[in-house]
Motif scaffolding. Sequence first.
Motif, short mmCIF file in Angstrom:
data_model
loop_
_atom_site.label_atom_id
_atom_site.label_comp_id
_atom_site.label_asym_id
_atom_site.label_seq_id
_atom_site.Cartn_x
_atom_site.Cartn_y
_atom_site.Cartn_z
N GLY A 270 0.79 -1.40 0.11
CA GLY A 270 -0.30 -0.02 0.24
C GLY A 270 0.47 1.37 0.35
N ILE A 271 2.25 1.50 -0.03
CA ILE A 271 2.83 2.85 -0.10
C ILE A 271 3.26 2.59 -1.45
CG2 ILE A 271 5.05 3.82 0.71
CD1 ILE A 271 5.12 1.29 2.48
N PRO A 272 2.95 4.04 -2.30
CA PRO A 272 2.82 4.51 -3.17
C PRO A 272 4.37 5.21 -3.97
CG PRO A 272 1.26 5.86 -2.02
CD PRO A 272 2.03 5.40 -1.29
N VAL A 273 4.94 4.15 -4.32
CA VAL A 273 6.39 4.33 -4.37
C VAL A 273 6.88 3.86 -5.44
CG1 VAL A 273 7.60 2.38 -2.71
CG2 VAL A 273 8.71 3.97 -3.76
N TYR A 274 7.88 4.02 -6.57
CA TYR A 274 7.77 3.64 -8.10
C TYR A 274 9.62 3.27 -7.87
CZ TYR A 274 3.05 3.70 -8.33
OH TYR A 274 1.63 3.32 -8.35
N PHE A 275 10.43 3.11 -8.50
CA PHE A 275 11.71 3.53 -9.53
C PHE A 275 11.86 4.24 -10.61
CE2 PHE A 275 11.12 -0.99 -10.48
CZ PHE A 275 11.74 -1.76 -11.64
N THR A 276 13.25 4.74 -10.83
CA THR A 276 13.82 5.03 -12.29
C THR A 276 14.97 4.47 -11.96
OG1 THR A 276 13.94 6.73 -13.78
CG2 THR A 276 13.93 7.95 -11.87
N LEU A 277 15.95 4.38 -12.95
CA LEU A 277 17.09 4.21 -12.63
C LEU A 277 17.99 5.44 -14.65
CD1 LEU A 277 16.97 0.19 -12.89
CD2 LEU A 277 18.54 1.33 -11.59
N ASN A 278 19.24 5.56 -13.77
CA ASN A 278 19.94 6.09 -15.27
C ASN A 278 21.67 5.05 -15.65
OD1 ASN A 278 18.30 8.51 -15.35
ND2 ASN A 278 19.98 9.51 -14.40
N THR A 279 21.99 5.84 -15.80
CA THR A 279 23.58 5.10 -15.55
C THR A 279 23.84 4.24 -14.58
OG1 THR A 279 24.53 6.63 -16.82
CG2 THR A 279 23.38 5.41 -18.61
N GLY A 280 23.57 3.18 -14.19
CA GLY A 280 24.27 2.97 -12.91
C GLY A 280 23.93 1.85 -12.13
N GLN A 281 24.35 1.59 -11.26
CA GLN A 281 23.37 1.03 -10.16
C GLN A 281 22.15 0.91 -9.74
OE1 GLN A 281 26.90 1.69 -10.80
NE2 GLN A 281 27.58 1.45 -8.67
N ASN A 282 22.53 2.48 -8.91
CA ASN A 282 22.13 2.91 -8.20
C ASN A 282 20.75 3.40 -8.34
OD1 ASN A 282 24.18 3.08 -6.12
ND2 ASN A 282 24.47 4.77 -7.28
N VAL A 283 19.99 3.09 -7.38
CA VAL A 283 18.46 3.65 -7.70
C VAL A 283 17.42 4.64 -6.66
CG1 VAL A 283 15.93 2.21 -7.39
CG2 VAL A 283 18.74 0.96 -7.48
N HIS A 284 16.87 5.18 -8.10
CA HIS A 284 16.17 5.97 -7.52
C HIS A 284 14.53 6.31 -7.36
CE1 HIS A 284 18.24 9.50 -9.34
NE2 HIS A 284 19.50 8.80 -9.72
N LEU A 285 14.42 5.78 -5.86
CA LEU A 285 12.82 6.12 -5.60
C LEU A 285 11.93 7.08 -5.54
CD1 LEU A 285 13.04 3.54 -2.34
CD2 LEU A 285 13.43 3.01 -5.06
#
Length: 325
Positions: A270-285
């Motif tokens: 139930g938590i509205p959270v999504y991810f995106t990623l660029n060129t690399g291993q780290n994740v943007h929530l």
Amino acid sequence: MKATAIAPSNIAFIKYWGKTDETLRLPANGSISMNLSNLTTTTTVAFSPEYPQDSLLIDNRNDANEEKRVIAHLDRIREKKGISYKAKVVSMNNFPASTGLSSSASGFAALTVAAAQAAGLKLSEKELSILARRASGSACRSIPSGFVEWKKGDTSETSYATSLYPSDYWDIVDIVVVVSSEKKEISTTKGQTSSTSSPFFPIRLSHMEEKIKKIKIYLATKDFRAFGELIESEALEMHAVMMTSTPPLLYWLPNTVRMMKLVYTWRTEGIPVYFTLNTGQNVHLICQKKDISLLTKKLEEVQEIKQVIINTPAQEARIIDTHLF
Ligand code: DP6
């Protein structure tokens, strides 16, 4: 002839991947991004007849890889102003560079603003954005404030970024999850050259305009769910192109995938959270401000995480008074 600028990095919701002109850095498609408050580069530039050569210090180190690109950019600025003085450049990132956190966006935006000012150029936001784009495409989006659109354009003069909304328009947050501070093996610029070799690249291009139209509607209506679903599928699509290019580009580490799976789990809770990623291993929530503490608690339980950086939408690149030398 000395000036200092601070510039935010930015996270693209609709990504720039592939160019139609390598030299001018004209993108294959337009893109939409948000400036990030806690991923910044501060850069001081001085031009002087006393410097025998250009010198560059990034995070207290000489960086031979970046030097050529920085000098090429200083040359653009010198040419615009008609000067030949060499420059001293000192730059500090407040985050690990070259790990998918877009240090080239904040870095070249700060360099552009500081060097233009130090050279005595009076440039408009549009002109600064065009100039920054020549050094690194995504840097043109760190020049205007808040939520930003980089219009594809078909000439150098028509390819630049403008603000869609100021930084206080929408309370969304980018929680950057650093799963490793290792530098990526293949630079973004090099990776981009192989984008068109993916069989999926033409398919991607055929619906980019539609995606931009949609994200603008979700931004206008602040429809977080539709927004989140679109940015997540956009990031996966870009990585599908990367993975199917020749040579293939696989930027993910096992913990990158772990984070993506956790995001799916948290959504089912139930938590509205999504991810995106660029060129690399780290994740943007990407989440809403109201959910920061809940997510921070969840993240504390994940041992593999090296660092968490919370970003709110940020202002434009700008001149500041405190110099680095
Ligand atoms: C995946 O702007 O770093 O972050 O123009 O070659 O310097 P160059 O590329 P760069 O590419 C950014 C790619 C991306 C997506 C994005 O930020 O839009």
